[in-house]
Design a protein around this motif. Structure first.
Motif, PDB file in Angstrom:
ATOM      1  N   VAL A  11       0.837  -1.201   0.000  1.00 34.64           N
ATOM      2  CA  VAL A  11       0.000   0.000   0.000  1.00 34.64           C
ATOM      3  C   VAL A  11       0.871   1.249   0.000  1.00 34.64           C
ATOM      4  O   VAL A  11       0.613   2.222  -0.726  1.00 34.64           O
ATOM      5  CB  VAL A  11      -0.947  -0.006   1.223  1.00 34.64           C
ATOM      6  N   GLU A  12       1.925   1.228   0.803  1.00 32.72           N
ATOM      7  CA  GLU A  12       2.819   2.381   0.867  1.00 32.72           C
ATOM      8  C   GLU A  12       3.546   2.600  -0.464  1.00 32.72           C
ATOM      9  O   GLU A  12       3.739   3.748  -0.909  1.00 32.72           O
ATOM     10  CB  GLU A  12       3.838   2.189   1.990  1.00 32.72           C
ATOM     11  N   HIS A  14       2.351   1.825  -3.365  1.00 37.03           N
ATOM     12  CA  HIS A  14       1.341   2.376  -4.274  1.00 37.03           C
ATOM     13  C   HIS A  14       1.171   3.876  -4.048  1.00 37.03           C
ATOM     14  O   HIS A  14       1.106   4.660  -4.991  1.00 37.03           O
ATOM     15  CB  HIS A  14       0.018   1.646  -4.056  1.00 37.03           C
ATOM     16  N   ARG A  15       1.110   4.279  -2.782  1.00 33.28           N
ATOM     17  CA  ARG A  15       0.959   5.703  -2.478  1.00 33.28           C
ATOM     18  C   ARG A  15       2.160   6.500  -2.948  1.00 33.28           C
ATOM     19  O   ARG A  15       2.028   7.620  -3.464  1.00 33.28           O
ATOM     20  CB  ARG A  15       0.762   5.882  -0.972  1.00 33.28           C
ATOM     21  N   THR A  16       3.348   5.936  -2.767  1.00 36.60           N
ATOM     22  CA  THR A  16       4.569   6.618  -3.208  1.00 36.60           C
ATOM     23  C   THR A  16       4.571   6.792  -4.722  1.00 36.60           C
ATOM     24  O   THR A  16       4.900   7.865  -5.247  1.00 36.60           O
ATOM     25  CB  THR A  16       5.809   5.830  -2.758  1.00 36.60           C
ATOM     26  N   ALA A  18       1.939   6.850  -6.700  1.00 40.11           N
ATOM     27  CA  ALA A  18       0.902   7.805  -7.074  1.00 40.11           C
ATOM     28  C   ALA A  18       1.371   9.238  -6.847  1.00 40.11           C
ATOM     29  O   ALA A  18       1.109  10.135  -7.656  1.00 40.11           O
ATOM     30  CB  ALA A  18      -0.371   7.520  -6.285  1.00 40.11           C
ATOM     31  N   ALA A  19       2.088   9.468  -5.746  1.00 45.63           N
ATOM     32  CA  ALA A  19       2.597  10.806  -5.457  1.00 45.63           C
ATOM     33  C   ALA A  19       3.643  11.227  -6.481  1.00 45.63           C
ATOM     34  O   ALA A  19       3.668  12.381  -6.931  1.00 45.63           O
ATOM     35  CB  ALA A  19       3.190  10.841  -4.044  1.00 45.63           C
TER      36      ALA A  19
END
Length: 430
Positions: A11-12, A14-16, A18-19
């Motif tokens: 999840v982390e 994926h967030r990285t 996306a950012a």
């Protein structure tokens, strides 16, 4: 335990990612705003897609099929919303083979005038003289989802790479008949694009009944311009009052202006696909009292763009159009190397606000495409409560099963026009 421990890390990541992608888009916006507008969007989850499809009025008739091409195999995801079942299957047909098949089919249908020796386009009255039995190589892709979609008449189909250039409706099923005999096919750019468009549609819901518009312009080289410029009759014969721009009056500016107020629009002209810059693909229209050339590749970029209503122009627009038909060549082509939301004229129209687009996968035959569209428009007018996808499917099957001429039963004729949608629930005629 290892799987659970790895989930937060995934999840982390994926967030990285996306950012980082958002930062790239921010930096690109000043230099390529149109590209960013087409590419950028809220990242959606499968739960969002599931919720949207289950909310559609025709949910019991729908299945969503997504193809993801790899070097050696294609992964097929199948989601049936009314049973809430998601399935994945891997088919050993890779991207290179799919690309070869798409190019071979286009070579057979459209010809290759620049090859040596050159190949002429397919003769519309003798289509069986060229072999397209190789389409059966795509049958395993159908076999991956057909047992799971039985009873669902409508297939939303998304695919990357070369797949959108292949006429899945014409591919033989394992039992023999083409897919169109069993299912209506509506192409969507991808799950994220579908949800982005659906959200936009909800934000703009409530438009009143708008006008019916037709633009038709032949090229300077066409010997009988009237053969292309009489398509307003297709709409008026269905009973609609039509605003028409023809010939030299169908300029880029005038057509774009009318598209901004049209509920139903029909454009007949020549099309152009720019392989180097797909956003510069578009429709060849009149300009400065002159019809366009149908051979724009031989012109300078400035001369070509002077007559082109491009995907870039359309991406900047806000269209209220519920149905837009492009009876023009090359309108369904796109960048076959793109992944996810494909670049091309149709995708720009859907992002600009059009609910549904009818476009060509290859150069259409004048007579068979006209007959199919007459049946389509009359069906829309006579039964406005019928879902648009079903009306188009019935017109397509009529050409296939009861052709006006024997040669029209060939896929070259009935599968040339395809339906592209944004997944909104506004599929019925206003």
């Amino acid at each position: 335990m290892a799987g659970r421990a790895g989930a937060p890390a995934a999840v982390e990541q994926h967030r990285t990612a996306a950012a980082r992608l958002a930062d790239v888009h921010d930096r690109m916006s000043a230099h390529a705003p149109d590209y960013v507008r087409l590419r950028r969007g809220r990242p959606y989850r499968f739960a969002d897609l599931r919720s949207h499809l289950r909310s559609l009025p025709d949910v019991e008739h729908i299945a969503f099929v997504s193809f993801h091409c790899g070097a050696r195999a294609t992964t097929v995801f199948i989601f049936v919303p009314d049973t809430d079942r998601l399935t994945a299957s891997r088919v050993p047909v890779g991207e290179k083979r799919l690309t070869d098949l798409a190019r071979r089919l286009r070579h057979i249908f459209d010809g290759a005038p620049n090859d040596f020796p050159p190949t002429a386009p397919l003769h519309p009255r003798r289509p069986w003289r060229r072999d397209i039995s190789f389409l059966a190589e795509l049958t395993p892709l159908l076999a991956a989802f057909l047992p799971l979609t039985r009873g669902r008449e409508l297939l939303y189909v998304s695919g990357d790479g070369p797949l959108p250039g292949l006429p899945l409706s014409a591919v033989p099923t394992p039992e023999g008949p083409p897919l169109a005999a069993r299912h209506a096919v509506v192409y969507v750019s991808g799950a994220s694009a579908l949800l982005h468009a659906a959200a936009r549609h909800q934000a703009h819901k409530g438009h009143g009944t708008l006008e019916v518009f037709c633009a038709a312009v032949a090229a300077r080289e066409d010997p009988v311009p009237e053969r292309l410029e009489g398509d307003a009759e297709l709409l008026s014969a269905a009973g609609w009052p039509v605003i028409a721009l023809t010939g030299e009056d169908a300029t880029r500016q005038a057509v774009l202006h009318r598209l901004g107020t049209a509920a139903i629009a029909h454009i007949t002209c020549h099309g152009y696909f720019d392989t180097r810059e797909p956003l510069d693909s578009g429709l060849l229209l009149a300009q400065n009292g002159r019809r366009p050339s149908k051979m724009p590749a031989g012109q300078s970029v400035i001369a070509r763009l002077d007559h082109l209503l491009t995907a870039r122009d359309l991406a900047r627009s806000a269209l209220p159009t519920r149905l837009l038909t492009l009876r023009a060549c090359a309108t369904g082509l796109r960048d076959e190397h793109a992944v996810g939301d494909l670049e091309g004229l149709v995708q720009a129209l859907l992002y600009a606000g059009a609910d549904t687009v009818v476009a060509s996968l290859w150069n259409v035959d004048e007579h068979s495409s006209r007959r199919l569209l007459v049946d389509f428009y009359r069906g829309l007018r006579s039964d406005p409560g019928q879902p648009l996808w079903r009306t188009f499917w019935h017109a397509q099957k009529k050409t296939l099963e009861t052709p006006g001429q024997p040669w029209e039963a060939h896929p070259y004729h009935w599968a040339a026009l395809a339906l592209f949608g944004d997944g909104s629930d506004n599929w019925r005629h206003p």
